[in-house]
Design a protein around this motif. Structure first.
Motif, mmCIF file in Angstrom:
data_model
loop_
_atom_site.group_PDB
_atom_site.id
_atom_site.type_symbol
_atom_site.label_atom_id
_atom_site.label_comp_id
_atom_site.label_asym_id
_atom_site.label_seq_id
_atom_site.Cartn_x
_atom_site.Cartn_y
_atom_site.Cartn_z
ATOM 1 N N THR A 1 3.052 4.434 -1.218
ATOM 2 C CA THR A 1 2.839 5.334 -2.355
ATOM 3 C C THR A 1 4.102 6.101 -2.754
ATOM 4 O OG1 THR A 1 2.125 7.094 -0.867
ATOM 5 C CG2 THR A 1 0.394 5.666 -1.783
ATOM 6 N N ARG B 1 -1.135 -2.229 -8.049
ATOM 7 C CA ARG B 1 -0.347 -2.897 -7.011
ATOM 8 C C ARG B 1 0.306 -4.118 -7.640
ATOM 9 N NH1 ARG B 1 0.269 0.947 -3.800
ATOM 10 N NH2 ARG B 1 -1.542 1.664 -2.702
ATOM 11 N N GLY C 1 -5.039 -3.111 -11.036
ATOM 12 C CA GLY C 1 -5.693 -1.932 -10.484
ATOM 13 C C GLY C 1 -7.075 -1.839 -11.101
ATOM 14 N N THR C 2 -7.756 -0.740 -10.846
ATOM 15 C CA THR C 2 -9.095 -0.534 -11.396
ATOM 16 C C THR C 2 -9.167 0.875 -11.957
ATOM 17 O OG1 THR C 2 -10.010 -1.993 -9.702
ATOM 18 C CG2 THR C 2 -11.575 -0.606 -10.892
ATOM 19 N N PRO D 1 -11.330 -3.416 -14.825
ATOM 20 C CA PRO D 1 -10.037 -3.818 -14.246
ATOM 21 C C PRO D 1 -8.887 -3.479 -15.190
ATOM 22 C CG PRO D 1 -11.223 -5.738 -15.050
ATOM 23 C CD PRO D 1 -12.143 -4.555 -15.216
ATOM 24 N N LEU E 1 -7.252 6.149 -12.458
ATOM 25 C CA LEU E 1 -7.545 4.921 -11.726
ATOM 26 C C LEU E 1 -8.349 5.223 -10.467
ATOM 27 C CD1 LEU E 1 -4.050 3.169 -11.901
ATOM 28 C CD2 LEU E 1 -6.024 2.819 -13.414
ATOM 29 N N SER E 2 -9.262 4.307 -10.118
ATOM 30 C CA SER E 2 -9.973 4.444 -8.843
ATOM 31 C C SER E 2 -9.281 3.634 -7.755
ATOM 32 C CB SER E 2 -11.431 4.002 -8.986
ATOM 33 O OG SER E 2 -11.509 2.648 -9.375
ATOM 34 N N SER E 3 -8.509 2.647 -8.148
ATOM 35 C CA SER E 3 -7.632 1.946 -7.197
ATOM 36 C C SER E 3 -6.274 1.814 -7.868
ATOM 37 C CB SER E 3 -8.188 0.584 -6.785
ATOM 38 O OG SER E 3 -8.093 -0.345 -7.826
ATOM 39 N N PRO E 4 -5.216 2.132 -7.142
ATOM 40 C CA PRO E 4 -3.888 2.176 -7.760
ATOM 41 C C PRO E 4 -3.392 0.796 -8.175
ATOM 42 C CG PRO E 4 -3.715 2.446 -5.392
ATOM 43 C CD PRO E 4 -5.179 2.432 -5.714
ATOM 44 N N GLN F 1 -11.173 4.278 -13.401
ATOM 45 C CA GLN F 1 -12.290 5.041 -12.836
ATOM 46 C C GLN F 1 -13.636 4.615 -13.381
ATOM 47 O OE1 GLN F 1 -11.418 9.213 -13.260
ATOM 48 N NE2 GLN F 1 -10.018 9.195 -11.519
ATOM 49 N N GLY G 1 0.785 -1.228 0.000
ATOM 50 C CA GLY G 1 0.000 0.000 0.000
ATOM 51 C C GLY G 1 0.815 1.275 0.000
#
Length: 172
Positions: free
Chosen positions: A55, A103, A124-125, A131, A98-101, A127, A53
């Protein structure tokens, strides 16, 4: 006729230096294995922090003067000189969509001298809820604990698709 016999003097001097403590046997071993292990550890730990997690991957690992090259023929391929330029021109435009970074979900790390090679899978995901997944191979040349050159290989089709599909956020 030449003799293949060598003089015992260099060996005797080496033995004397060893006994006197002036040199250690480790002084004759290459420092390359230690540098390889250190470089591999630095990169592995940076990936582990990112996976957990974190950054600060790029600021932790990249030299301010890094030269980052994205190989390929898509619009995102190119050469970026300097960490800030790379982050500003390649990382932020992608991450902002992106809505989730991204990883890393798996990685393999190899080291050879001052080079570290990382083969990793990232997810990631976007916006729009879609996916994002990609496979990466990065070749990093390390100096003083930081990457000074990186050559990145990835499938630019899904990367560029996110950039094309998701509008850039408006400046505040």
């Amino acid at each position: 006729m030449t003799s293949s016999r060598t003089s015992p003097l260099p060996a005797a001097l080496l033995a004397l230096a060893l006994v006197a403590g002036a040199v250690t046997p480790a002084a004759f071993a290459s420092s390359e294995p230690a540098a390889e292990a250190r470089n591999r550890q630095i990169v592995t730990e940076a990936f582990e922090r990112w996976q957990a997690g974190g950054t600060t991957f790029f600021t932790d690992l990249l030299s301010p003067e890094v030269i980052w090259t994205i190989e390929g023929s898509g619009p995102s391929a190119g050469r970026f000189e300097g960490r800030e330029r790379f982050v500003e021109r390649a990382v932020r435009p992608f991450v902002s969509r992106l809505s989730s970074p991204i990883r890393p979900v798996s990685k393999t790390v190899w080291a050879d001298g001052d080079h570290v090679i990382v083969n990793w899978e990232g997810v990631g995901t976007a916006q729009d809820g879609q996916p994002y997944a990609n496979s990466y191979a990065w070749i990093l040349r390390m100096r003083d604990g930081q990457a000074v050159e990186v050559t990145a290989f990835l499938d630019l089709v899904p990367y560029d698709d996110v950039l094309r599909r998701i509008p850039a956020p408006r400046p505040e």
